[in-house]
Design an enzyme around this catalytic site. Structure first.
Site, PDB file in Angstrom:
ATOM      1  N   ILE A 299       0.619  -1.367  -0.139  1.00 36.81           N
ATOM      2  CA  ILE A 299      -0.019  -0.632  -0.011  1.00 36.81           C
ATOM      3  C   ILE A 299       0.477   1.199  -0.125  1.00 36.81           C
ATOM      4  O   ILE A 299      -0.050   2.445  -0.212  1.00 36.81           O
ATOM      5  CB  ILE A 299      -0.917   0.056   1.207  1.00 36.81           C
ATOM      6  CG1 ILE A 299       0.027  -0.133   2.596  1.00 36.81           C
ATOM      7  CG2 ILE A 299      -1.661  -0.548   1.118  1.00 36.81           C
ATOM      8  CD1 ILE A 299      -0.773  -0.025   3.919  1.00 36.81           C
ATOM      9  N   GLY A 300       1.968   1.374  -0.039  1.00 43.83           N
ATOM     10  CA  GLY A 300       2.978   2.269  -0.149  1.00 43.83           C
ATOM     11  C   GLY A 300       4.101   1.736   0.137  1.00 43.83           C
ATOM     12  O   GLY A 300       4.822   1.074   0.609  1.00 43.83           O
TER      13      GLY A 300
ATOM     14  N   GLY B 212       8.374   4.107   0.641  1.00 49.11           N
ATOM     15  CA  GLY B 212       8.841   5.310   1.572  1.00 49.11           C
ATOM     16  C   GLY B 212      10.685   5.412   0.441  1.00 49.11           C
ATOM     17  O   GLY B 212      11.115   4.309   0.545  1.00 49.11           O
ATOM     18  N   GLY B 213      10.639   6.011   1.268  1.00 50.55           N
ATOM     19  CA  GLY B 213      12.558   6.108   1.283  1.00 50.55           C
ATOM     20  C   GLY B 213      12.791   5.263   1.976  1.00 50.55           C
ATOM     21  O   GLY B 213      14.111   4.236   1.565  1.00 50.55           O
ATOM     22  N   MET B 214      13.090   4.296   2.674  1.00 53.58           N
ATOM     23  CA  MET B 214      13.335   3.907   4.217  1.00 53.58           C
ATOM     24  C   MET B 214      12.907   2.226   4.130  1.00 53.58           C
ATOM     25  O   MET B 214      13.815   1.389   4.735  1.00 53.58           O
ATOM     26  CB  MET B 214      13.362   4.299   5.102  1.00 53.58           C
ATOM     27  CG  MET B 214      14.539   3.473   5.959  1.00 53.58           C
ATOM     28  SD  MET B 214      14.382   4.479   7.616  1.00 53.58           S
ATOM     29  CE  MET B 214      13.516   3.967   8.517  1.00 53.58           C
ATOM     30  N   ALA B 215      11.108   2.462   3.763  1.00 53.27           N
ATOM     31  CA  ALA B 215      10.722   0.548   4.112  1.00 53.27           C
ATOM     32  C   ALA B 215       9.661   1.056   3.231  1.00 53.27           C
ATOM     33  O   ALA B 215       8.572   1.759   2.494  1.00 53.27           O
ATOM     34  CB  ALA B 215       9.946   0.914   5.755  1.00 53.27           C
TER      35      ALA B 215
ATOM     36  N   VAL C  99       5.228  -0.476   2.751  1.00 51.38           N
ATOM     37  CA  VAL C  99       4.607  -0.289   3.787  1.00 51.38           C
ATOM     38  C   VAL C  99       3.495  -1.030   3.045  1.00 51.38           C
ATOM     39  O   VAL C  99       3.197  -0.998   1.729  1.00 51.38           O
ATOM     40  CB  VAL C  99       3.451   0.484   4.150  1.00 51.38           C
ATOM     41  CG1 VAL C  99       2.785   0.478   5.304  1.00 51.38           C
ATOM     42  CG2 VAL C  99       4.624   1.838   4.206  1.00 51.38           C
TER      43      VAL C  99
ATOM     44  N   LYS D  85       5.145  -2.761   8.067  1.00 55.73           N
ATOM     45  CA  LYS D  85       6.237  -1.644   7.506  1.00 55.73           C
ATOM     46  C   LYS D  85       7.715  -2.188   7.602  1.00 55.73           C
ATOM     47  O   LYS D  85       7.968  -2.299   8.526  1.00 55.73           O
ATOM     48  CB  LYS D  85       6.662  -0.560   8.557  1.00 55.73           C
ATOM     49  CG  LYS D  85       8.053   1.064   8.022  1.00 55.73           C
ATOM     50  CD  LYS D  85       7.833   2.367   8.177  1.00 55.73           C
ATOM     51  CE  LYS D  85       6.259   3.174   7.769  1.00 55.73           C
ATOM     52  NZ  LYS D  85       7.053   4.186   8.050  1.00 55.73           N
TER      53      LYS D  85
ATOM     54  N   ASP E 129      10.306  15.266  11.883  1.00 56.39           N
ATOM     55  CA  ASP E 129       9.967  15.475   9.807  1.00 56.39           C
ATOM     56  C   ASP E 129       8.471  15.437   9.529  1.00 56.39           C
ATOM     57  O   ASP E 129       7.791  14.553   8.652  1.00 56.39           O
ATOM     58  CB  ASP E 129       9.790  13.275   9.447  1.00 56.39           C
ATOM     59  CG  ASP E 129      10.151  13.548   7.299  1.00 56.39           C
ATOM     60  OD1 ASP E 129      10.397  14.685   7.331  1.00 56.39           O
ATOM     61  OD2 ASP E 129       9.730  12.519   7.140  1.00 56.39           O
TER      62      ASP E 129
END
Length: 754
Positions: free
Chosen positions: A19-20, A22-25, A27, A42, A136
């Site tokens: 569902i997502g 990101g730069g680090m993980a 999801v 995540k 953040d």
């Protein structure tokens, strides 16, 4: 297909869909098969998962973040670690991000803005109280339910990434539109950095524009450090002055000039909500001089007591860089140019008299430079070219590896050559393959060994009730030091360990000291504390004094009768020394305030824009009211509101208002018991209320019948319309039905035949 989909982690969390990203993980949506509930999982990306030092910090920080428990924070349920995969299990939010909502609405009303921001600030207040700074805050990290409830997520994640392998500037990219000046500079950040980011988000909500924007992220970061944003009211004149002051104070460049805590900012927002016309007086307006076309420019709204900073367009100087742009004009003096011939002749003579010495000086300088140049060439001819370098190797030992790469990486190829436990801080260089002071060419390789920090060990479990000497030997074998402290105990045998400090199971640095509390047996001067709760204050005080304690009385709001003990500072059966002070909390007869969520469902055929007002009457007769944000039943099936009150029979009346028609009707009346968190329905007619205010989608059927001599044709036409609003505000539903129904069709209307 994604390799993680279909997997089940820890025999419990089954991954269903991505569902997502990101730069680090990444999801994923998943299912907790034990509790049968949806979760978000995540999973760390490979480059982070393979870094041992990062994982150690990630584990420690995850434990700290997991303690956050607040209605406006996405809850972390579990953290999993193995050799191949590391993941965080979180609350699953079925909603949209605040970024998506802002993009859809463009500009938010000040009421919606305040409604969202207060929830964000309360979430941050809870985290800051726990010592956790988000670092953040941005609309992408704010989730929103359909009822307007806010959930802040990704606490601590930015901190993890910042500490491992990237500079502060690297981390600014992506969320740079909301970054604080100190974070953009790479300085230390604290709670006030989160407050700046909240101010930047408020600016965007109210104006539809980000405070600073550019195609270049670095340029945006520099703007945050030095530029003053355009005044919000200059973009949206409908913004109340007091709210504009709150935004600008939150976005002060100097952290000392901002709100010092989320509590302070919440207090100002609550003051503004109570009086939207309030002006705090933090700033004064400054207007620049009129231009040639008589257009006035608004200067920044600035603090009267703060010195001017940033960029001044008139002087073309930056207070940060002190660049002088006026040097090209400084040699000119317009008074020297006149029409006086005598002055011109005198000036010509002066110029002529200077020609010879100036030429002589110039020739001498040229000769000196030529000599130096030739000498340099001769020297380089006799120098061994194999030993000649472009640069001198700096001393890298003690520097943070990332700082060294950022500072010298353009000239030196700095390569990692392993990690070692060391007393230097984790990430610092402790060895380099090329000695400092050595000449080297650009691009030469220098290998460095990096500190892993002090080695950590886990305090063994099972030390409690163990013989003190055996416990001490156990700790010494794993590299820990011991300190013995004797203490009386009624439950632990003399000579055995009562507890350790730090606690069992905690990771500590190797070589650190663990305190062993060793039992001396029961002390004759000790007592077991009795249970005084429920007693009258005088009785409890007398009994505590008789037991050898020193009672201190403090009053508190409670549901119990006035004068009754409702709580004590030391739990019953705890062993304490005689003469110990114990606080007895006594009811003052004032009912404490409580809060309960309350949900009102919408009819399936409801349509329109609505607001629900809750009118609250407490047990002591005081009143209050709460209003929901704008409601659209087409996209919402219900609305949940937190009702605050004080007492066991608090009357709450829910009133529905149709914003399209202006009409209102009562949804229901309810009795709230804040002592037991119970709700009782006194009366309720939700469908009737929506019908009464013209908020129900209805269907009207029109039938047309045609009859002739030989055949009969029936044509039925169905049309759908919205029921018109009542011509007058409804006061009560009709009480009587019509007395007689029509018995015959009108004489002039044709009758359909079979």
């Amino acid at each position: 297909m994604d390799k993680n989909i279909g997997k089940k982690f820890d025999g419990r969390y089954e991954i269903t869909e991505l569902i997502g990203v990101g730069g680090m993980a990444d999801v994923y949506k998943g299912v907790d098969v034990i509790d049968n509930k949806p979760v978000a999982v995540k999973i760390l990306k490979k480059e982070f998962a393979e870094n041992e030092e990062f994982l150690r910090r990630f584990r420690n920080e995850s434990k700290a973040i997991a303690v956050l428990s607040h209605p406006n924070i996405v809850r972390i349920y579990d953290v999993g670690f193995s050799e191949k995969i590391q993941y965080i299990v979180m609350e699953y939010i079925d909603g949209i991000t605040l970024k998506e909502y802002i993009e859809e609405e463009k500009v938010l009303t000040w009421k919606d803005t305040v409604h969202f921001v207060i929830q964000i600030l309360r979430a941050l207040q809870h985290a800051h109280d726990k010592g956790i700074v988000h670092r953040d805050i941005k609309p992408q990290n704010i989730m929103m339910f359909t009822d307007g409830t806010i959930k802040v997520m990704d606490f601590g994640i930015a901190k993890f990434a910042r500490e491992e392998g990237k500079t502060a500037t690297d981390q600014a990219i992506g969320s740079v539109h909301y970054i604080s000046p100190e974070q953009a500079k790479g300085d230390v950040t604290d709670e006030k950095s989160d407050i700046y980011s909240v101010g930047a988000m408020m600016y965007e909500m109210l104006t539809g524009k980000k405070p600073f924007d550019s195609d270049n992220p670095v340029s945006i970061a520099v703007m945050h450090m030095h530029d003053i944003p355009e005044r919000p009211k200059a973009i949206n004149s409908e913004i109340p002055a007091g709210l504009e002051e709150i935004v600008l104070r939150a976005m002060e460049k100097d952290p000392a000039d901002r709100y010092q805590s989320t509590t302070d900012m919440i207090a100002d927002i609550e003051t503004f909500k109570n009086d939207p016309d309030v002006v705090f007086g933090y700033y004064k307006e400054q207007e620049e001089s009129e231009t040639d076309d008589n257009t006035k420019f608004f200067g920044a709204i600035v603090d009267e007591n703060q010195p001017e900073t940033g960029y001044d367009e008139d002087s073309q100087e930056s207070s940060e860089y002190n660049v002088d742009y006026s040097s090209d004009q400084s040699d000119y003096n317009y008074d020297d140019y006149s029409d006086d011939d005598e002055d011109d002749d005198e000036e010509e003579e002066q110029r002529s008299s200077l020609v010879v010495p100036v030429l002589t000086a110039a020739i001498v300088v040229v000769i000196i430079v030529a000599v130096i140049f030739v000498a340099s060439l001769v020297s380089n001819m006799f120098k061994d070219d194999s030993k000649r370098g472009d640069f001198i190797m700096p001393d890298l030992v003690g520097m943070d590896y990332n700082d060294a790469v950022n500072k010298y990486g353009n000239n030196i190829n700095i390569q990692e050559n392993g990690y070692e436990y060391n007393e230097k801080e984790s990430g610092c260089i402790i060895e380099q393959s090329v000695e400092p002071g050595t000449e080297f060419k650009k691009g030469d390789i220098v290998k460095v060994v990096i500190s892993k920090g002090l080695e950590t060990v886990k305090i063994p479990t099972g030390l409690a009730n163990m013989n003190a000497e055996l416990a001490q030997s156990t700790l010494t074998e794993i590299g820990l030091k011991c300190e013995i402290k004797n203490s009386s105990s009624q439950e632990v045998e003399e000579g055995n360990v009562i507890k350790t400090e730090p606690e069992e199971g905690v990771e500590v640095d190797k070589g650190s000291t663990v305190i062993l509390y060793v039992s001396m047996g029961m002390d004759l001067g000790q007592i077991a504390v009795e249970d005084y709760v429920g007693q009258l204050v005088e009785d409890a005080k007398t009994m505590a004094e008789y037991d050898g304690l020193i009672p201190v009385i403090e009053t508190t709001h409670a549901y119990e009768p006035e004068g009754q003990v409702v709580k004590q500072s030391i739990e019953p059966k705890v062993i304490v020394e005689q003469g110990t002070e114990i606080i007895l909390y006594v009811s003052d007869g004032i009912l404490p305030e409580g809060e309960m969520p309350f949900t009102i469902p919408f009819p399936v055929d409801a349509s329109g824009r609505f607001v629900i007002d809750f009118l609250i009457t407490n047990d002591d007769g005081t009143t209050a009211s709460i209003s929901t944000p704008m409601i659209n039943p087409i996209v919402m099936s219900d609305v949940t509101t937190n009702i605050k009150g004080a007492g066991e029979k608090v009357l709450v009346k829910a009133v529905l208002t149709n914003m399209n028609t202006g009409y209102s009707a009562t949804l229901g009346e309810y009795s709230f018991n804040f002592a037991t968190n119970g709700i009782r329905v006194l009366s309720e007619n939700i469908d009737g209320a929506f019908q009464a205010v013209g908020g129900i989608l209805t269907t009207t059927t029109t039938t047309t019948t045609t009859t002739n001599v030989t055949t009969t044709t029936t044509v039925i036409t169905t049309t759908t319309t919205i029921a018109p609003p009542p011509t007058e505000p409804p006061t009560a539903p009709p009480t009587d039905a019509p007395t007689d129904a029509p018995t015959d069709a009108p004489a002039d209307e044709p009758v359909a035949e079979g």
